[in-house]
Design an enzyme around this catalytic site. Sequence first.
Site, PDB file in Angstrom:
ATOM      1  N   HIS A   1       8.815 -31.639 -24.318  1.00  0.00           N
ATOM      2  CA  HIS A   1       8.544 -32.941 -22.827  1.00  0.00           C
ATOM      3  C   HIS A   1       7.030 -32.355 -22.846  1.00  0.00           C
ATOM      4  O   HIS A   1       7.205 -32.686 -21.305  1.00  0.00           O
ATOM      5  CB  HIS A   1       9.622 -32.446 -22.110  1.00  0.00           C
ATOM      6  CG  HIS A   1      10.873 -32.611 -22.982  1.00  0.00           C
ATOM      7  ND1 HIS A   1      11.204 -34.404 -23.137  1.00  0.00           N
ATOM      8  CD2 HIS A   1      12.364 -32.535 -22.889  1.00  0.00           C
ATOM      9  CE1 HIS A   1      12.932 -34.350 -23.242  1.00  0.00           C
ATOM     10  NE2 HIS A   1      13.105 -33.040 -23.571  1.00  0.00           N
TER      11      HIS A   1
ATOM     12  N   LYS B   1       5.342 -10.303 -19.008  1.00  0.00           N
ATOM     13  CA  LYS B   1       4.988  -8.759 -19.452  1.00  0.00           C
ATOM     14  C   LYS B   1       3.483  -8.395 -20.552  1.00  0.00           C
ATOM     15  O   LYS B   1       2.767  -8.564 -19.847  1.00  0.00           O
ATOM     16  CB  LYS B   1       5.901  -7.800 -20.620  1.00  0.00           C
ATOM     17  CG  LYS B   1       7.582  -7.493 -20.379  1.00  0.00           C
ATOM     18  CD  LYS B   1       7.294  -5.911 -19.041  1.00  0.00           C
ATOM     19  CE  LYS B   1       7.369  -6.047 -17.532  1.00  0.00           C
ATOM     20  NZ  LYS B   1       8.249  -7.238 -16.977  1.00  0.00           N
TER      21      LYS B   1
ATOM     22  N   GLU C   1       1.118  -9.596 -17.884  1.00  0.00           N
ATOM     23  CA  GLU C   1       1.122  -8.891 -16.572  1.00  0.00           C
ATOM     24  C   GLU C   1      -0.588  -7.653 -17.411  1.00  0.00           C
ATOM     25  O   GLU C   1      -1.014  -7.529 -16.569  1.00  0.00           O
ATOM     26  CB  GLU C   1       2.288  -8.236 -16.024  1.00  0.00           C
ATOM     27  CG  GLU C   1       2.927  -8.909 -15.228  1.00  0.00           C
ATOM     28  CD  GLU C   1       4.049  -7.907 -14.989  1.00  0.00           C
ATOM     29  OE1 GLU C   1       4.495  -7.880 -13.964  1.00  0.00           O
ATOM     30  OE2 GLU C   1       4.975  -7.936 -15.729  1.00  0.00           O
TER      31      GLU C   1
ATOM     32  N   ARG D   1       1.491   1.592  -6.204  1.00  0.00           N
ATOM     33  CA  ARG D   1       1.961   0.723  -4.395  1.00  0.00           C
ATOM     34  C   ARG D   1      -0.002  -0.162  -4.748  1.00  0.00           C
ATOM     35  O   ARG D   1       0.376  -0.833  -3.776  1.00  0.00           O
ATOM     36  CB  ARG D   1       2.107   1.406  -3.806  1.00  0.00           C
ATOM     37  CG  ARG D   1       3.102   1.895  -3.878  1.00  0.00           C
ATOM     38  CD  ARG D   1       3.997   2.486  -2.639  1.00  0.00           C
ATOM     39  NE  ARG D   1       4.147   1.471  -1.729  1.00  0.00           N
ATOM     40  CZ  ARG D   1       5.423   0.484  -1.272  1.00  0.00           C
ATOM     41  NH1 ARG D   1       6.391   0.902  -1.923  1.00  0.00           N
ATOM     42  NH2 ARG D   1       5.634  -0.041  -0.699  1.00  0.00           N
TER      43      ARG D   1
ATOM     44  N   TRP E   1      -3.988  -1.946  -1.436  1.00  0.00           N
ATOM     45  CA  TRP E   1      -4.192  -3.232  -2.497  1.00  0.00           C
ATOM     46  C   TRP E   1      -3.626  -3.771  -1.188  1.00  0.00           C
ATOM     47  O   TRP E   1      -3.443  -4.197  -0.249  1.00  0.00           O
ATOM     48  CB  TRP E   1      -2.148  -3.259  -3.046  1.00  0.00           C
ATOM     49  CG  TRP E   1      -2.398  -4.437  -3.793  1.00  0.00           C
ATOM     50  CD1 TRP E   1      -2.477  -4.751  -5.056  1.00  0.00           C
ATOM     51  CD2 TRP E   1      -1.928  -5.887  -3.376  1.00  0.00           C
ATOM     52  NE1 TRP E   1      -1.903  -5.939  -5.344  1.00  0.00           N
ATOM     53  CE2 TRP E   1      -1.278  -6.557  -4.313  1.00  0.00           C
ATOM     54  CE3 TRP E   1      -1.490  -6.645  -1.966  1.00  0.00           C
ATOM     55  CZ2 TRP E   1      -1.254  -8.047  -4.405  1.00  0.00           C
ATOM     56  CZ3 TRP E   1      -1.586  -8.036  -1.800  1.00  0.00           C
ATOM     57  CH2 TRP E   1      -1.363  -8.669  -3.075  1.00  0.00           C
TER      58      TRP E   1
ATOM     59  N   LYS F   1       3.430  -2.097  -7.421  1.00  0.00           N
ATOM     60  CA  LYS F   1       4.857  -1.593  -8.311  1.00  0.00           C
ATOM     61  C   LYS F   1       5.453  -3.098  -7.269  1.00  0.00           C
ATOM     62  O   LYS F   1       6.616  -3.660  -7.346  1.00  0.00           O
ATOM     63  CB  LYS F   1       5.164  -0.616  -7.796  1.00  0.00           C
ATOM     64  CG  LYS F   1       6.127  -0.434  -7.777  1.00  0.00           C
ATOM     65  CD  LYS F   1       6.174  -0.832  -9.616  1.00  0.00           C
ATOM     66  CE  LYS F   1       7.762  -0.371 -10.566  1.00  0.00           C
ATOM     67  NZ  LYS F   1       7.656  -0.744 -11.532  1.00  0.00           N
TER      68      LYS F   1
ATOM     69  N   ASN G   1       0.198  -0.643   5.798  1.00  0.00           N
ATOM     70  CA  ASN G   1       1.202  -1.077   4.437  1.00  0.00           C
ATOM     71  C   ASN G   1       2.157  -2.841   5.121  1.00  0.00           C
ATOM     72  O   ASN G   1       2.792  -2.850   6.060  1.00  0.00           O
ATOM     73  CB  ASN G   1       2.687  -0.898   3.966  1.00  0.00           C
ATOM     74  CG  ASN G   1       2.629  -1.414   2.698  1.00  0.00           C
ATOM     75  OD1 ASN G   1       2.909  -2.248   2.634  1.00  0.00           O
ATOM     76  ND2 ASN G   1       4.383  -0.538   2.402  1.00  0.00           N
ATOM     77  N   GLY G   2       1.414  -3.625   4.474  1.00  0.00           N
ATOM     78  CA  GLY G   2       1.793  -5.206   4.973  1.00  0.00           C
ATOM     79  C   GLY G   2       1.537  -6.200   5.496  1.00  0.00           C
ATOM     80  O   GLY G   2      -0.440  -5.640   5.383  1.00  0.00           O
TER      81      GLY G   2
ATOM     82  N   GLU H   1      10.587 -13.097 -19.769  1.00  0.00           N
ATOM     83  CA  GLU H   1      10.396 -12.284 -19.168  1.00  0.00           C
ATOM     84  C   GLU H   1       9.500 -11.497 -20.737  1.00  0.00           C
ATOM     85  O   GLU H   1       7.737 -10.448 -19.606  1.00  0.00           O
ATOM     86  CB  GLU H   1      11.493 -10.726 -19.656  1.00  0.00           C
ATOM     87  CG  GLU H   1      11.130  -9.838 -19.319  1.00  0.00           C
ATOM     88  CD  GLU H   1      10.705  -9.269 -17.389  1.00  0.00           C
ATOM     89  OE1 GLU H   1      10.051  -8.275 -17.486  1.00  0.00           O
ATOM     90  OE2 GLU H   1      10.671 -10.116 -17.293  1.00  0.00           O
TER      91      GLU H   1
ATOM     92  N   CYS I   1       0.391  -1.271   0.360  1.00  0.00           N
ATOM     93  CA  CYS I   1      -0.350  -0.142  -0.167  1.00  0.00           C
ATOM     94  C   CYS I   1       0.844   1.634  -0.201  1.00  0.00           C
ATOM     95  O   CYS I   1       2.083   1.387   0.714  1.00  0.00           O
ATOM     96  CB  CYS I   1      -1.032   0.209   1.207  1.00  0.00           C
ATOM     97  SG  CYS I   1      -1.445  -1.498   1.438  1.00  0.00           S
TER      98      CYS I   1
END
Length: 608
Positions: free
Chosen positions: A504, A485, A488, A27, A74, A603, A100-101, A481, A2
């Site tokens: 496989h 992207k 996301e 955030r 968040w 983030k 936050n947390g 990556e 947050c």
Amino acid sequence: MCGIVGYVGPDQALPILLEGLRRLEYRGYDSAGVAVVDGAVRVVKRAGKLSELEAALGDGERPIGQIGIGHTRWATHGGPTDQNAHPHLDCEGRVAVIHNGIIENFQALKDRLIKSGHRFSSETDTEVVAHLVEESSEGDLTEAVRAAVRQLTGAYALVILSSDEPGVIVGVKVSSPLIVGLGDGENLVASDIPAIMLRTSRFVPLAENRVVEVRADSVRITDLDGNEVAVEPMEVEWDLAAAEKSGYEDFMLKEIHEQPVAIRDALRGRFDGAARLVLDDLRMPEAQIEDVDKVFVVACGTAFHAGLVGKYAIEHWTRLPVEIEIASEFRYRDPVLDANTLTLGISQSGETIDTLEAIRHARHQQSHVIGITNTVGSSIAREADGVLYTRAGPEIGVAATKTFATQMVALHVLALYLAQVRGTMYPAEIAEYVDLLRALPEQVEQALNLEPQIRELAPRYREARDFFFIGRHTGYPSALEGALKLKEISYIHAEGFPAAELKHGPIALIEEGVPVVAVATECHVYPKILSNIQEVKARGAEVIAVATEGDDRIADLADEVLFVPRTHELLSPAVVTVPLQLLAYHIAKLRGCDVDQPRNLAKSVTVE
């Protein structure tokens, strides 16, 4: 994850809080709220993005006062509703808390508080803190906060104010980030630097287990027992314009285009005139580096992909064995570490809780620890034995772009430094690679010129259900990556694989028209990736290849080719990922997605 901001000073708090929250919305954007002391504590909060809170403030009477706190959330405990939005109040509405947390033992505390007659109005773990402070608030607010914190278990940052003491904000840092902005006749508290940049460039990052009392004319920092501790203020090196879009449609696109500058900054000052590496911030004696017999890399998400690239470079240049682990799993498998191991913790924010806990475990096992982070004064930077700053500047878009590039460059610099100290490469060899690193910014600039081609290509794939990304050697982390992207920011299912691994099992998913992005740049396994492309083409895949300029073989195999400059294979991911980022960006924009604030993401991941 947050966002936290608080202000006390001579000006009206609300506009400052809203501007701070605007700069912290990356955030978390499930809800937002403010509390301002105007005789009483006045709270306004709304589910949704910050614009919902601003609309509510426009419709009603705006809180007036010179001290206040704000929060963008968040969600962890409790859904994204008005009731669960921060700030949270005690029973009497005198104490306001933002957080936050995670408070791990909140349920037991809540059950006890309810039995004692406290009334709760949310599902959050945060609200217990307001009631704990209420229980002890007959005297000094700071002491009441300390009494509350002694009952908490978890990783968190807290910011608290009270109408009983309308001139002070109290903050607590236990694992989650918290900084203090030092102004002229005013002071601030925040979870990240962008929130304070409009008011001051001087700040203090709170160390672990610290309590801060913030008043307009003073800042006092103590440990959890009340003992005052000395601190050294830092100066923000970023300018305010760096946190704005600079004419780009989105922060993400701006940050993709900032990669050449970010790479140059990451390399600046790392070499002397003879191309010898100079890394004073590592704070590790060369004798310790010479004794290292194994390297561990711990990271999450994009940083993990950068770590994979670093693994290839370290092993090739130093001949040290390297293990890489998802940070959240590292300490639970009981890895074998000792005083001869070196652990690298990679985190853009320097506050990623899984990575932070992993390096704490490594240090407990006597391993030397080097942090690779973008954030000066962050928890990882402080707790590691040494640090290598990536110098990417502020990255506002949630999906990492320029920080990925600079993490890889920092790892290459570190790998060459290890080789230099350990004598596994001749100085002339190191100098050759230094020259190759210095050429990277221009090569990335050339890769950015692919954007018009990618913009034309993107409409063909806006309705795709699945994407596969394949690569070999350093093309594999590039593929990972690229897939990350795309998923996301566009919400299309995408997976990255070592190209040969498709045989496989995953090749069962390849059918007519499925897009496969193949990283097929010049490298020692180039013939192998061509064979893997042929395997998917034979099953109807539509292949987009990222290939080296001048390659006259790839066009016969791929449906579309994105040519990038020739780059050494160990360094190539910094160039290769540029078209992959742009492809994800333009597909996401066509799908109407919010590329800067993808759903369910934040983030800085500061909860386990």
